[in-house]
Design an enzyme around this catalytic site. Structure first.
Site, short mmCIF file in Angstrom:
data_model
loop_
_atom_site.label_atom_id
_atom_site.label_comp_id
_atom_site.label_asym_id
_atom_site.label_seq_id
_atom_site.Cartn_x
_atom_site.Cartn_y
_atom_site.Cartn_z
N ARG A 255 44.93 23.14 26.97
CA ARG A 255 45.75 22.87 27.75
C ARG A 255 43.90 21.30 27.83
NH1 ARG A 255 50.34 25.23 29.99
NH2 ARG A 255 50.82 24.62 31.79
N ARG B 67 64.07 24.39 40.23
CA ARG B 67 63.69 25.48 39.63
C ARG B 67 62.83 26.49 40.59
NH1 ARG B 67 59.41 26.47 34.64
NH2 ARG B 67 58.29 25.77 35.80
N ARG C 73 49.54 20.19 40.07
CA ARG C 73 49.83 20.82 39.19
C ARG C 73 49.58 19.08 38.02
NH1 ARG C 73 53.98 24.24 39.14
NH2 ARG C 73 54.50 24.36 36.95
N ARG D 126 58.70 31.63 41.60
CA ARG D 126 57.15 30.89 41.10
C ARG D 126 56.40 30.30 42.11
NH1 ARG D 126 57.35 28.69 35.04
NH2 ARG D 126 54.83 27.83 36.24
P1 B4P Z 1 59.59 23.47 31.59
O1 B4P Z 1 58.75 22.50 31.10
O2 B4P Z 1 60.17 24.75 30.64
O3 B4P Z 1 58.10 23.85 32.28
P2 B4P Z 1 57.13 24.89 31.79
O4 B4P Z 1 57.36 25.30 30.77
O5 B4P Z 1 57.59 25.97 32.43
O6 B4P Z 1 55.48 24.78 31.83
P3 B4P Z 1 54.58 24.27 32.91
O7 B4P Z 1 53.72 23.51 32.97
O8 B4P Z 1 55.62 24.54 34.60
O9 B4P Z 1 54.26 26.04 33.20
P4 B4P Z 1 53.43 27.13 32.35
O10 B4P Z 1 54.12 28.04 31.80
O11 B4P Z 1 52.30 26.31 30.95
O12 B4P Z 1 60.99 23.10 32.24
C1 B4P Z 1 60.61 22.75 33.66
C2 B4P Z 1 61.91 22.52 33.90
O13 B4P Z 1 62.83 21.55 33.57
C3 B4P Z 1 62.65 23.78 33.97
O14 B4P Z 1 64.11 24.23 34.59
C4 B4P Z 1 63.95 23.35 32.64
O15 B4P Z 1 65.19 24.28 32.98
C5 B4P Z 1 64.10 21.99 33.33
N1 B4P Z 1 64.58 20.97 32.13
C6 B4P Z 1 64.06 21.55 30.53
N2 B4P Z 1 64.40 20.05 30.42
C7 B4P Z 1 65.35 18.98 30.57
C8 B4P Z 1 66.04 18.29 30.81
N3 B4P Z 1 66.00 17.71 29.37
N4 B4P Z 1 66.75 18.11 31.69
C9 B4P Z 1 66.47 18.22 33.00
N5 B4P Z 1 65.94 19.74 33.21
C10 B4P Z 1 65.28 20.03 32.00
O16 B4P Z 1 51.95 27.00 33.15
C11 B4P Z 1 52.00 27.46 34.90
C12 B4P Z 1 49.80 28.45 35.03
O17 B4P Z 1 50.20 28.60 34.17
C13 B4P Z 1 49.38 26.66 34.63
O18 B4P Z 1 49.92 25.84 35.78
C14 B4P Z 1 48.19 27.04 34.95
O19 B4P Z 1 47.91 27.48 36.20
C15 B4P Z 1 48.68 28.34 33.66
N6 B4P Z 1 48.31 28.44 32.31
C16 B4P Z 1 48.94 28.63 31.54
N7 B4P Z 1 48.64 27.50 30.41
C17 B4P Z 1 47.33 27.42 30.70
C18 B4P Z 1 46.32 27.26 30.08
N8 B4P Z 1 46.09 26.99 28.43
N9 B4P Z 1 45.21 27.21 30.36
C19 B4P Z 1 45.09 26.97 31.45
N10 B4P Z 1 46.34 27.78 32.59
C20 B4P Z 1 46.68 27.66 31.81
#
Ligand code: B4P
Length: 190
Positions: free
Chosen positions: A89, A128, A146, A134
């Protein structure tokens, strides 16, 4: 070995597509978000430290996530490959991942970027947040933060992989199965 970096803004569908990719290609899913949330649920020191950043929509410090990824790679020695979801990231994380993989004589095969417009991202995350529990999905101002953090700190990672000829954009808006078909056609050409 097939090592995919699944990339995109918060809410782009990375988690959704990663689940399908690992099943079809028999890969190991490494989601830094999921790992951090499980540390948080177990109330470990790392989880409690990460919570301070995650709840505000900020990134957890690089050294924390890099260390986490290294231990997950090491504990999956017989994997066919990995789907990195939500990692790297920052450019620092991308460089650390390259260094880590090169030490093991492997490489990132390609970056797949799910492209989704701002309003659709906010809509998905607010939806979501109604059921996920969350903290970072509950408040529109945290969701907007974010997205801003993504634009400022994470977008430069795309340039890093573009310079290596590994950049593959996919439209992330539309039917989940249609998006998956397009993701697979990229993977099959890698
Ligand atoms: P997703 O896009 O799957 O969301 P995510 O994986 O949870 O990504 P996010 O960035 O939010 O969280 P992460 O855990 O990586 O889905 C979102 C929604 O959309 C879902 O409800 C899904 O059902 C829906 N959806 C999907 N496809 C769709 C479509 N085609 N049409 C309609 N709806 C759809 O990170 C969370 C936090 O963790 C970060 O903010 C940060 O604080 C920390 N973090 C994680 N990785 C990090 C890293 N490498 N470095 C530093 N901090 C980190």
């Amino acid at each position: 070995m097939l090592n995919i970096v699944l990339f995109g803004p918060p809410g782009a569908g990375k988690g959704t597509q990663a689940d399908k990719i690992i099943e079809k290609y028999n890969l190991v899913h490494l989601s830094t978000g999921d790992i951090l949330r499980s540390e948080l649920a177990a109330k470990t020191e790392l989880g409690l430290e990460a919570k301070r950043f995650m709840d505000k929509g900020e990134l957890v410090p690089d050294e924390v996530v890099i260390g986490m990824i290294e231990s997950k790679i090491d504990s999956n020695k017989n994997a066919n490959g990995f789907v990195f979801d939500g990692f790297p990231r920052t450019t620092e994380q991308a460089k650390a991942l390259d260094a880590l993989l090169h030490r093991k004589d492997i490489d990132v095969t390609g970056l797949i970027v799910l492209e989704v417009d701002h309003d659709e991202l906010v809509k998905r995350l607010v939806d979501r947040g109604k059921g996920s529990g969350r903290e970072d999905d509950k408040d529109v101002s945290i969701i907007e933060n974010r997205i801003q953090v993504y634009e400022k700190k994470t977008i430069p990672v795309v340039e890093y992989y573009k310079s290596q000829g590994k950049y593959n954009p996919v439209n992330g808006v539309g039917d989940i199965e249609d998006i998956f078909t397009n993701v697979c056609s990229v993977i099959d050409k890698l």
